[in-house]
Motif scaffolding. Structure first.
Motif, PDB file in Angstrom:
ATOM      1  N   UNK A  39       0.827  -1.206   0.000  1.00  0.00           N
ATOM      2  CA  UNK A  39       0.000   0.000   0.000  1.00  0.00           C
ATOM      3  C   UNK A  39       0.864   1.259   0.000  1.00  0.00           C
ATOM      4  N   UNK A  40       1.902   1.276   0.813  1.00  0.00           N
ATOM      5  CA  UNK A  40       2.752   2.466   0.896  1.00  0.00           C
ATOM      6  C   UNK A  40       3.605   2.612  -0.361  1.00  0.00           C
ATOM      7  N   UNK A  41       4.110   1.501  -0.908  1.00  0.00           N
ATOM      8  CA  UNK A  41       4.835   1.583  -2.186  1.00  0.00           C
ATOM      9  C   UNK A  41       3.916   2.158  -3.266  1.00  0.00           C
ATOM     10  N   UNK A  42       2.681   1.705  -3.313  1.00  0.00           N
ATOM     11  CA  UNK A  42       1.745   2.210  -4.317  1.00  0.00           C
ATOM     12  C   UNK A  42       1.464   3.700  -4.103  1.00  0.00           C
ATOM     13  N   UNK A  43       1.348   4.117  -2.847  1.00  0.00           N
ATOM     14  CA  UNK A  43       1.197   5.546  -2.550  1.00  0.00           C
ATOM     15  C   UNK A  43       2.417   6.316  -3.055  1.00  0.00           C
ATOM     16  N   UNK A  44       3.588   5.759  -2.824  1.00  0.00           N
ATOM     17  CA  UNK A  44       4.824   6.393  -3.279  1.00  0.00           C
ATOM     18  C   UNK A  44       4.812   6.557  -4.794  1.00  0.00           C
ATOM     19  N   UNK A  45       4.500   5.474  -5.519  1.00  0.00           N
ATOM     20  CA  UNK A  45       4.494   5.514  -6.983  1.00  0.00           C
ATOM     21  C   UNK A  45       3.498   6.542  -7.512  1.00  0.00           C
TER      22      UNK A  45
END
Length: 75
Positions: A39-45
């Protein structure tokens, strides 16, 4: 303590790409909370598509964030 500090950093300064990346990495490598890491990686991207760490991201790799993190670290 690191989790609290990184969460605070992303809340107080949402444009801080390093805080978001470190938060994702913390969930991924140290806390082994892979669903939250994804979830946080996707937010980052989504927030930082032009960041070099977003290059070569593979949405299918989100099921395995460790692989995704390693791939981005090599980019």
């Amino acid at each position: 303590e690191a989790l609290v500090l990184l969460k605070q950093a992303t809340e107080k300064e949402p444009s801080n790409a390093n805080a978001w990346w470190e938060l994702a990495d913390l969930y991924d490598r140290y806390l082994k909370d892979h669903p939250r890491a994804v979830q946080v990686y996707q937010d980052f991207w989504r927030r930082f598509p032009d960041d070099p760490r977003s290059r070569g991201r593979n949405p299918a790799a989100a099921a395995n964030p460790e692989s995704s993190r390693r791939a981005m670290a090599q980019a």
